[in-house]
Design an enzyme around this catalytic site. Structure first.
Site, PDB file in Angstrom:
ATOM      1  N   LEU A  98     -64.028  56.916  73.284  1.00 11.47           N
ATOM      2  CA  LEU A  98     -64.648  58.242  73.320  1.00 11.47           C
ATOM      3  C   LEU A  98     -63.851  59.156  74.235  1.00 11.47           C
ATOM      4  O   LEU A  98     -63.313  58.707  75.260  1.00 11.47           O
ATOM      5  CB  LEU A  98     -66.094  58.139  73.796  1.00 11.47           C
ATOM      6  CG  LEU A  98     -66.996  57.203  72.983  1.00 11.47           C
ATOM      7  CD1 LEU A  98     -68.450  57.402  73.377  1.00 11.47           C
ATOM      8  CD2 LEU A  98     -66.819  57.403  71.487  1.00 11.47           C
ATOM      9  N   GLY A 143     -64.826  52.753  72.874  1.00 11.76           N
ATOM     10  CA  GLY A 143     -65.090  53.281  71.535  1.00 11.76           C
ATOM     11  C   GLY A 143     -64.012  52.894  70.527  1.00 11.76           C
ATOM     12  O   GLY A 143     -64.287  52.804  69.325  1.00 11.76           O
ATOM     13  N   ASN A 167     -65.205  48.145  77.787  1.00 12.01           N
ATOM     14  CA  ASN A 167     -64.988  48.177  79.240  1.00 12.01           C
ATOM     15  C   ASN A 167     -65.874  49.208  79.943  1.00 12.01           C
ATOM     16  O   ASN A 167     -65.560  49.632  81.059  1.00 12.01           O
ATOM     17  CB  ASN A 167     -63.504  48.489  79.523  1.00 12.01           C
ATOM     18  CG  ASN A 167     -63.094  49.851  78.983  1.00 12.01           C
ATOM     19  OD1 ASN A 167     -63.600  50.273  77.950  1.00 12.01           O
ATOM     20  ND2 ASN A 167     -62.216  50.543  79.674  1.00 12.01           N
ATOM     21  N   GLU A 168     -66.961  49.608  79.310  1.00 12.08           N
ATOM     22  CA  GLU A 168     -67.782  50.707  79.843  1.00 12.08           C
ATOM     23  C   GLU A 168     -68.173  50.522  81.313  1.00 12.08           C
ATOM     24  O   GLU A 168     -68.156  51.473  82.089  1.00 12.08           O
ATOM     25  CB  GLU A 168     -69.057  50.881  78.998  1.00 12.08           C
ATOM     26  CG  GLU A 168     -68.875  51.691  77.731  1.00 12.08           C
ATOM     27  CD  GLU A 168     -68.248  50.902  76.590  1.00 12.08           C
ATOM     28  OE1 GLU A 168     -67.873  49.720  76.796  1.00 12.08           O
ATOM     29  OE2 GLU A 168     -68.121  51.469  75.494  1.00 12.08           O
TER      30      GLU A 168
HETATM   31  C1  LIG Z   1     -79.433  53.775  79.688  1.00 14.57           C
HETATM   32  C2  LIG Z   1     -79.022  54.494  78.465  1.00 14.57           C
HETATM   33  C3  LIG Z   1     -77.560  54.392  78.184  1.00 14.57           C
HETATM   34  C4  LIG Z   1     -77.184  55.307  77.103  1.00 14.57           C
HETATM   35  C5  LIG Z   1     -75.714  55.483  76.964  1.00 14.57           C
HETATM   36  C6  LIG Z   1     -75.049  55.752  78.205  1.00 14.57           C
HETATM   37  C7  LIG Z   1     -73.758  55.969  78.388  1.00 14.57           C
HETATM   38  C8  LIG Z   1     -72.800  56.308  77.397  1.00 14.57           C
HETATM   39  C9  LIG Z   1     -71.881  55.246  77.051  1.00 14.57           C
HETATM   40  C10 LIG Z   1     -70.720  55.819  76.384  1.00 14.57           C
HETATM   41  C11 LIG Z   1     -69.864  54.769  75.823  1.00 14.57           C
HETATM   42  C12 LIG Z   1     -68.450  55.097  76.095  1.00 14.57           C
HETATM   43  C13 LIG Z   1     -67.493  54.683  75.339  1.00 14.57           C
HETATM   44  C14 LIG Z   1     -66.089  55.075  75.588  1.00 14.57           C
HETATM   45  O1  LIG Z   1     -65.274  54.918  74.722  1.00 14.57           O
HETATM   46  S1  LIG Z   1     -65.653  55.769  77.090  1.00 14.57           S
HETATM   47  C15 LIG Z   1     -63.875  55.860  77.087  1.00 14.57           C
HETATM   48  C16 LIG Z   1     -63.312  54.600  77.609  1.00 14.57           C
HETATM   49  N1  LIG Z   1     -61.896  54.589  77.484  1.00 14.57           N
HETATM   50  C17 LIG Z   1     -61.079  54.073  78.398  1.00 14.57           C
HETATM   51  O2  LIG Z   1     -61.506  53.562  79.398  1.00 14.57           O
HETATM   52  C18 LIG Z   1     -59.615  54.179  78.139  1.00 14.57           C
HETATM   53  C19 LIG Z   1     -58.955  55.058  79.126  1.00 14.57           C
HETATM   54  N2  LIG Z   1     -57.546  55.189  78.838  1.00 14.57           N
HETATM   55  C20 LIG Z   1     -56.633  54.226  79.115  1.00 14.57           C
HETATM   56  O3  LIG Z   1     -56.924  53.169  79.599  1.00 14.57           O
HETATM   57  C21 LIG Z   1     -55.223  54.559  78.797  1.00 14.57           C
HETATM   58  O4  LIG Z   1     -55.103  55.953  78.622  1.00 14.57           O
HETATM   59  C22 LIG Z   1     -54.670  53.856  77.551  1.00 14.57           C
HETATM   60  C23 LIG Z   1     -55.580  54.096  76.335  1.00 14.57           C
HETATM   61  C24 LIG Z   1     -54.526  52.357  77.804  1.00 14.57           C
HETATM   62  C25 LIG Z   1     -53.284  54.460  77.231  1.00 14.57           C
HETATM   63  O5  LIG Z   1     -52.468  54.360  78.352  1.00 14.57           O
HETATM   64  P1  LIG Z   1     -51.127  55.254  78.455  1.00 14.57           P
HETATM   65  O6  LIG Z   1     -50.352  55.144  77.192  1.00 14.57           O
HETATM   66  O7  LIG Z   1     -50.460  54.876  79.723  1.00 14.57           O
HETATM   67  O8  LIG Z   1     -51.643  56.761  78.468  1.00 14.57           O
HETATM   68  P2  LIG Z   1     -52.274  57.539  79.711  1.00 14.57           P
HETATM   69  O9  LIG Z   1     -53.250  56.697  80.428  1.00 14.57           O
HETATM   70  O10 LIG Z   1     -51.173  58.139  80.503  1.00 14.57           O
HETATM   71  O11 LIG Z   1     -53.113  58.696  78.979  1.00 14.57           O
HETATM   72  C26 LIG Z   1     -52.468  59.811  78.374  1.00 14.57           C
HETATM   73  C27 LIG Z   1     -53.385  61.005  78.491  1.00 14.57           C
HETATM   74  O12 LIG Z   1     -54.583  60.732  77.779  1.00 14.57           O
HETATM   75  C28 LIG Z   1     -55.719  60.907  78.642  1.00 14.57           C
HETATM   76  N3  LIG Z   1     -56.767  59.960  78.240  1.00 14.57           N
HETATM   77  C29 LIG Z   1     -56.685  58.628  78.172  1.00 14.57           C
HETATM   78  N4  LIG Z   1     -57.831  58.102  77.720  1.00 14.57           N
HETATM   79  C30 LIG Z   1     -58.671  59.131  77.501  1.00 14.57           C
HETATM   80  C31 LIG Z   1     -60.027  59.225  77.027  1.00 14.57           C
HETATM   81  N5  LIG Z   1     -60.767  58.153  76.673  1.00 14.57           N
HETATM   82  N6  LIG Z   1     -60.578  60.446  76.931  1.00 14.57           N
HETATM   83  C32 LIG Z   1     -59.876  61.565  77.269  1.00 14.57           C
HETATM   84  N7  LIG Z   1     -58.588  61.536  77.719  1.00 14.57           N
HETATM   85  C33 LIG Z   1     -58.007  60.325  77.827  1.00 14.57           C
HETATM   86  C34 LIG Z   1     -55.156  60.622  80.031  1.00 14.57           C
HETATM   87  O13 LIG Z   1     -55.970  61.183  81.007  1.00 14.57           O
HETATM   88  C35 LIG Z   1     -53.802  61.276  79.941  1.00 14.57           C
HETATM   89  O14 LIG Z   1     -54.023  62.677  80.067  1.00 14.57           O
HETATM   90  P3  LIG Z   1     -52.931  63.634  80.754  1.00 14.57           P
HETATM   91  O15 LIG Z   1     -51.701  63.508  79.904  1.00 14.57           O
HETATM   92  O16 LIG Z   1     -53.556  64.974  80.728  1.00 14.57           O
HETATM   93  O17 LIG Z   1     -52.716  63.109  82.156  1.00 14.57           O
END
Ligand SMILES: CCCCC/C=C\CCCC/C=C/C(=O)SCCNC(=O)CCNC(=O)[C@H](O)C(C)(C)COP(=O)(O)OP(=O)(O)OC[C@H]1O[C@@H](n2cnc3c(N)ncnc32)[C@H](O)[C@@H]1OP(=O)(O)O
Length: 292
Positions: A98, A143, A167-168
């Site tokens: 997400l 996600g 990994n939430e």
């Molecule tokens: C009690 C009731 C409960 C109800 C529900 C409650 C809660 C809600 C739950 C919601 C469920 C959530 C699900 C999700 O999916 S949350 C997102 C989780 N994602 C992650 O943890 C991944 C984060 N990203 C990474 O680990 C890495 O970026 C990578 C995917 C392994 C890629 O690595 P790499 O190639 O080294 O790229 P960068 O890390 O340098 O990233 C490049 C740019 O992209 C931006 N980025 C990365 N991930 C995200 C993302 N998920 N969303 C937005 N932006 C993201 C990163 O900041 C860099 O940006 P920049 O170039 O501006 O610095």
């Protein structure tokens, strides 16, 4: 306008179906692509390959999700296709999950709109009548992992950087019950309990061991493997396979469908909390600083 779960919703500005390219592929099949969702049809085989293309990391923004939902609706309604291969066009990343920017610093109405789209993509993929094979050619956290988990079969490219999991908890948030249900259905209760609490991201060998993926192959074989798996699944008569799929998945999907509005309200109130906003901002900041 697009149809989302029986509701007609206006597409947000920037998601313009008119911006699609619609051409004919070599085999005569209609090829269509939006900005971020590339579809490569093979009409003769009845297979469409969807390539996610929302650089840099295929994060699931509202606009990207909306394009993907529309694309899936079109394919589902097109009798030419019986199977979809879901893969990424972004090198090394299947999907970062997400889009954290959709869940940070916005208003409750936006959170509700976003969460409805997240529910919708999950329902569309999980309940698809088509055979879905995930060709996971990159990292697949949260996600991103969920999208792969909706598929009927998962092939992961053998690269230790391509970790997959929900990994939430590492972000200080909680996987919703339907993420959990999908994971439990895939790897069983004990393994899901551990994986969810610890927010485990599994490298390929471990992902295979725990049953998160069905096959790990060298990166250059991922598409050919997905195609050969697909032909095995397509050899089964559609009506028998589809009814069986529905029998296996309906209760899990109904669990969400029955509580859809309550789930949206839960999400909005949870994500709006100051403490959660702070955790997400800190996490985003860490991601940005990683490079420096
Ligand atoms: C009690 C009731 C409960 C109800 C529900 C409650 C809660 C809600 C739950 C919601 C469920 C959530 C699900 C999700 O999916 S949350 C997102 C989780 N994602 C992650 O943890 C991944 C984060 N990203 C990474 O680990 C890495 O970026 C990578 C995917 C392994 C890629 O690595 P790499 O190639 O080294 O790229 P960068 O890390 O340098 O990233 C490049 C740019 O992209 C931006 N980025 C990365 N991930 C995200 C993302 N998920 N969303 C937005 N932006 C993201 C990163 O900041 C860099 O940006 P920049 O170039 O501006 O610095």
């Amino acid at each position: 306008m697009a149809l989302l779960a029986g509701r007609t919703v206006l597409l947000r500005a920037g998601v313009r179906l008119g911006a699609e390219a619609a051409t004919r592929g070599g085999n005569g099949a209609r090829r269509f692509a939006s900005h971020r969702v590339l579809v490569e049809p093979d009409a003769a085989a009845g297979i469409a390959t969807i390539k996610l293309k929302n650089p840099p990391v295929n994060s699931l923004s509202l606009e990207f999700l909306t394009e993907l939902i529309i694309c899936l609706e079109k394919l589902e309604n097109d009798k030419t296709f019986r199977g979809i291969i879901l893969t990424s066009d972004c090198p090394g990343i299947f999907s970062a999950g997400l889009d954290l920017r959709e869940m940070c610093g916005k208003n409750p109405a936006h959170y509700a709109e976003y969460w409805r789209a997240v529910q919708e993509i999950w329902l569309k993929l999980y309940l698809s009548n088509m055979v879905l094979v995930a060709a996971i050619n990159g990292a697949s956290p949260a996600g991103g992992c969920l999208m792969a988990l909706t598929c009927d079969y998962r092939v992961l490219a053998d690269n230790p950087r391509y970790r997959i999991g929900l990994n939430e908890t590492l972000l200080g948030i909680i996987a919703p019950f339907w993420f959990k249900d999908n994971l439990v259905n895939t790897i069983g209760h004990r393994a899901a309990d551990r994986a969810l609490q610890l927010g485990l991201l599994f490298p390929p060998t471990e992902a295979l061991q725990v049953g998160m993926v069905d096959q790990v192959v060298p990166e250059d074989q991922i598409h050919s493997t997905a195609l050969s798996v697909m032909s095995q699944w397509l050899a089964i008569p559609d009506h028998a396979r589809q009814l069986t799929k529905s029998m296996m998945r309906k209760a899990t999907a109904d669990h969400l469908i029955k509580q859809r509005e309550a789930d949206i309200q839960n999400f909005v109130s949870f994500i709006s909390k100051d403490s959660i906003q702070k955790s997400l901002q800190v996490y985003l900041e860490k991601l940005k600083q990683k490079k420096h």
